[in-house]
Write a protein that holds these residues in place. Sequence first.
Motif, mmCIF file in Angstrom:
data_model
loop_
_atom_site.group_PDB
_atom_site.id
_atom_site.type_symbol
_atom_site.label_atom_id
_atom_site.label_comp_id
_atom_site.label_asym_id
_atom_site.label_seq_id
_atom_site.Cartn_x
_atom_site.Cartn_y
_atom_site.Cartn_z
ATOM 1 N N GLY A 61 0.587 -1.202 -0.064
ATOM 2 C CA GLY A 61 -0.158 -0.111 0.179
ATOM 3 C C GLY A 61 0.892 1.401 -0.037
ATOM 4 N N MET A 62 1.946 1.319 0.670
ATOM 5 C CA MET A 62 2.884 2.311 0.944
ATOM 6 C C MET A 62 3.785 2.566 -0.419
ATOM 7 S SD MET A 62 3.572 5.199 2.422
ATOM 8 C CE MET A 62 2.480 4.709 3.708
ATOM 9 N N ALA A 63 3.842 1.180 -0.964
ATOM 10 C CA ALA A 63 4.634 1.292 -2.150
ATOM 11 C C ALA A 63 3.655 2.030 -3.509
ATOM 12 C CB ALA A 63 5.257 -0.073 -2.749
ATOM 13 N N THR A 64 2.597 1.954 -3.386
ATOM 14 C CA THR A 64 1.737 2.584 -4.330
ATOM 15 C C THR A 64 1.412 4.061 -4.058
ATOM 16 O OG1 THR A 64 0.139 0.716 -4.594
ATOM 17 C CG2 THR A 64 -0.892 2.661 -5.201
ATOM 18 N N VAL A 65 1.637 4.474 -2.701
ATOM 19 C CA VAL A 65 1.522 5.783 -2.690
ATOM 20 C C VAL A 65 2.690 6.574 -2.691
ATOM 21 C CG1 VAL A 65 1.577 7.545 -0.495
ATOM 22 C CG2 VAL A 65 -0.238 5.413 -0.423
ATOM 23 N N LEU A 66 3.999 5.800 -2.699
ATOM 24 C CA LEU A 66 5.164 6.422 -2.967
ATOM 25 C C LEU A 66 5.052 6.455 -4.524
ATOM 26 C CD1 LEU A 66 7.578 4.703 -0.764
ATOM 27 C CD2 LEU A 66 7.056 6.953 -0.577
ATOM 28 N N ALA A 67 4.686 5.762 -5.386
ATOM 29 C CA ALA A 67 4.431 5.668 -6.799
ATOM 30 C C ALA A 67 3.826 6.882 -7.370
ATOM 31 C CB ALA A 67 4.051 4.466 -7.345
ATOM 32 N N MET A 258 -9.518 23.177 -12.026
ATOM 33 C CA MET A 258 -9.622 22.298 -10.981
ATOM 34 C C MET A 258 -10.216 21.161 -11.436
ATOM 35 S SD MET A 258 -7.551 23.694 -8.704
ATOM 36 C CE MET A 258 -7.591 22.670 -7.356
ATOM 37 N N ALA A 259 -11.454 21.093 -11.852
ATOM 38 C CA ALA A 259 -12.436 19.928 -12.037
ATOM 39 C C ALA A 259 -11.764 19.395 -13.294
ATOM 40 C CB ALA A 259 -13.892 20.539 -12.134
ATOM 41 N N GLU A 260 -11.519 20.099 -14.422
ATOM 42 C CA GLU A 260 -10.967 19.572 -15.614
ATOM 43 C C GLU A 260 -9.854 18.762 -15.438
ATOM 44 O OE1 GLU A 260 -8.180 19.226 -18.701
ATOM 45 O OE2 GLU A 260 -8.149 21.119 -17.564
ATOM 46 N N ASN A 261 -8.821 19.258 -14.996
ATOM 47 C CA ASN A 261 -7.422 18.491 -14.860
ATOM 48 C C ASN A 261 -7.483 17.397 -13.616
ATOM 49 O OD1 ASN A 261 -4.290 18.675 -13.428
ATOM 50 N ND2 ASN A 261 -4.525 18.887 -15.670
ATOM 51 N N GLY A 262 -8.178 17.867 -12.438
ATOM 52 C CA GLY A 262 -8.129 16.847 -11.318
ATOM 53 C C GLY A 262 -9.109 15.809 -11.766
ATOM 54 N N GLY A 263 -10.068 16.216 -12.368
ATOM 55 C CA GLY A 263 -11.033 14.905 -12.606
ATOM 56 C C GLY A 263 -10.539 14.014 -13.462
ATOM 57 N N SER A 264 -9.761 14.659 -14.595
ATOM 58 C CA SER A 264 -9.070 13.819 -15.824
ATOM 59 C C SER A 264 -8.112 12.690 -15.006
ATOM 60 C CB SER A 264 -8.398 14.791 -16.656
ATOM 61 O OG SER A 264 -7.605 14.115 -17.492
ATOM 62 N N TYR A 265 -7.459 13.167 -14.227
ATOM 63 C CA TYR A 265 -6.375 12.428 -13.644
ATOM 64 C C TYR A 265 -6.957 11.364 -12.570
ATOM 65 C CZ TYR A 265 -2.603 14.401 -15.982
ATOM 66 O OH TYR A 265 -1.938 14.996 -17.116
ATOM 67 N N MET A 266 -8.038 11.755 -12.016
ATOM 68 C CA MET A 266 -8.502 11.038 -11.106
ATOM 69 C C MET A 266 -9.463 9.892 -11.954
ATOM 70 S SD MET A 266 -10.378 13.499 -7.891
ATOM 71 C CE MET A 266 -10.639 12.106 -7.048
ATOM 72 N N PHE A 267 -10.037 10.142 -12.912
ATOM 73 C CA PHE A 267 -10.631 9.100 -13.528
ATOM 74 C C PHE A 267 -9.502 8.111 -14.321
ATOM 75 C CE2 PHE A 267 -14.615 11.824 -13.895
ATOM 76 C CZ PHE A 267 -15.410 10.858 -13.197
ATOM 77 N N GLN A 268 -8.569 8.770 -14.959
ATOM 78 C CA GLN A 268 -7.677 7.869 -15.451
ATOM 79 C C GLN A 268 -6.696 7.085 -14.785
ATOM 80 O OE1 GLN A 268 -5.212 10.126 -18.228
ATOM 81 N NE2 GLN A 268 -6.656 11.535 -18.638
ATOM 82 N N THR A 269 -6.289 7.439 -13.466
ATOM 83 C CA THR A 269 -5.499 6.784 -12.777
ATOM 84 C C THR A 269 -5.802 6.329 -11.457
ATOM 85 O OG1 THR A 269 -4.556 8.627 -11.758
ATOM 86 C CG2 THR A 269 -3.292 7.842 -13.806
ATOM 87 N N LEU A 270 -6.445 7.395 -10.681
ATOM 88 C CA LEU A 270 -6.993 6.957 -9.265
ATOM 89 C C LEU A 270 -8.287 5.909 -9.396
ATOM 90 C CD1 LEU A 270 -6.112 7.776 -6.537
ATOM 91 C CD2 LEU A 270 -8.055 9.549 -6.701
ATOM 92 N N GLY A 271 -8.895 6.087 -10.348
ATOM 93 C CA GLY A 271 -10.167 5.164 -10.744
ATOM 94 C C GLY A 271 -9.714 3.872 -10.723
ATOM 95 N N ALA A 273 -6.758 2.492 -9.591
ATOM 96 C CA ALA A 273 -6.379 1.918 -8.323
ATOM 97 C C ALA A 273 -7.272 1.749 -7.406
ATOM 98 C CB ALA A 273 -5.159 3.149 -7.587
ATOM 99 N N PHE A 274 -8.289 2.563 -7.134
ATOM 100 C CA PHE A 274 -9.413 2.297 -6.220
ATOM 101 C C PHE A 274 -10.024 1.180 -6.670
ATOM 102 C CE2 PHE A 274 -14.211 2.789 -5.718
ATOM 103 C CZ PHE A 274 -14.105 2.762 -4.263
ATOM 104 N N PHE A 275 -10.556 0.781 -8.055
ATOM 105 C CA PHE A 275 -11.066 -0.502 -8.466
ATOM 106 C C PHE A 275 -10.340 -1.587 -8.077
ATOM 107 C CE2 PHE A 275 -12.634 -3.581 -11.315
ATOM 108 C CZ PHE A 275 -14.177 -3.516 -11.149
ATOM 109 N N VAL A 276 -9.115 -1.422 -8.342
ATOM 110 C CA VAL A 276 -8.075 -2.747 -7.959
ATOM 111 C C VAL A 276 -8.144 -3.022 -6.390
ATOM 112 C CG1 VAL A 276 -5.657 -3.602 -7.806
ATOM 113 C CG2 VAL A 276 -6.539 -2.442 -10.011
ATOM 114 N N GLY A 400 -5.337 11.017 -3.203
ATOM 115 C CA GLY A 400 -6.474 10.013 -3.479
ATOM 116 C C GLY A 400 -5.693 8.655 -3.107
ATOM 117 N N SER A 401 -4.749 8.303 -3.470
ATOM 118 C CA SER A 401 -3.910 6.896 -2.977
ATOM 119 C C SER A 401 -3.893 6.936 -1.513
ATOM 120 C CB SER A 401 -2.820 6.730 -3.827
ATOM 121 O OG SER A 401 -1.727 7.796 -3.477
ATOM 122 N N TYR A 402 -3.684 7.968 -1.014
ATOM 123 C CA TYR A 402 -3.422 7.885 0.391
ATOM 124 C C TYR A 402 -4.947 7.748 1.351
ATOM 125 C CZ TYR A 402 -2.627 9.598 5.310
ATOM 126 O OH TYR A 402 -2.369 9.849 6.647
#
Length: 470
Positions: A61-67, A258-271, A273-276, A400-402
Amino acid sequence: MTDSPLTTRAVHDDPEYAANLRRATLASSLGSALEYFDFALYGLSTALIFNVLFFPQGDPGMATVLAFATFGVGFLARPFGGLFFGVLGDKLGRKWVLVVTILLMGGASTAIGLLPTYETIGFWAPLILVLLRLLQGFGAGAEQAGATVLMAEYAPVKRRGFFSALPFIGIQAGTLLAALVFSGIALLPEDQLLSWGWRVPFLASFALILLALFIRMRLRETPTFVELEKHDQIADRPIRDIFSHGLPGVIVGIGLRMAENGGSYMFQTLGLAFFVSVLGPTADKSLLTWGVTIGSLIGVFSVPFAGHLSDRFGRRTIYRVGSVFMLVYTFPAWWLLSLGNHAIAIAVIAVGIGFAVATMLGPQCSMLPELFGNRHRYLGVAMAREISAVLAGGLAGVLGSYIISVSGGNWVLLATYMATLALITTASTFLVPETLRRDLTRIDDAIKVSRNEGGEDVYATTVSIKAVGL
């Protein structure tokens, strides 16, 4: 703030200028494609590969946060790159800065594909990864701002929203290409994927560098910058100008992103990681990337369409539609992701990227350059874009990963975070003036600073009736 005679005459009567408009579109699109191919590829690799290969595995979990922290480091470098190259772009011109940034950004990405892992060289691996990520971010900090300014200054005034959005098809194309490539390599056996498979797309980005460089070397300087040179109006100190006159535009621009850039990366990467984290080992990583793939494919059409709509109904109106849509969509989206259904997750991510994010990105392409005067436009756009990239996109992955790590994957917290970004952007659409059809040869900003009777600075928006076509 009617149509600029320079731009209108050039586009309709000068075949050479029309050819340069086509070159500018292609050059900007390729740069955007390379930037977002690299960033999307890095983001996908962060969630699924880099956390394994470049960090100690005592605490996964911490390795993912560091990544994700390494992913965020690239965003920290972007404002400095935007500041450095933005000054050069306002003093020396748009073209040559874009030649340098494509080399810096693409070279760093290619080098990542050659980097030894933690198992081979220990802590040097993440340290070098951070350095390359910093170089990548430093170049990217001016790349997208330059592409935005370049196309806005070349585009016909009445269709500026549409033409300015065309290069941003490159964003969708780059993201789409990264998702397709990653989907393909994810089909490899895990030992091959982790040993050599992940390197292939990073090394392949070198071909995009050569193609973009060839086109940009043939590009002419924008007509609005030529006008600055002709009238000896180039700013000696763009940084001083931006802080004395352009700061209101920078602040509002940050809010809009804020919504365009933050939302884009949240859907692309954080989504992902969350699903996994929800399904664990049973999550199909190759299948999940199809959400990003489909969303990017939709964006190829929805981004220029949103830009076209902004030419008819105004930049603010269309932008606000996108931010409100994301606000309404946020809580149902993260709840659906928490269900752990692959088909639903693909649809949620596709809609988030292809409609919510794209509807804001379309008008943003012309709106940000229209906010700033000609003397410090490159620097103003770069600062607005890249400071927001740190506060929205960079922080989204780390925070988000935290949240996922310490809350056990609480979807409500993640949805609340995204909703906050959407609220900030929605509020910002009420603070920005309508910039539709603004003359980009003007040296004053759309948001001006005036003085009240007490001598204090007061921010005032100025809008021409002719500018909005009334």
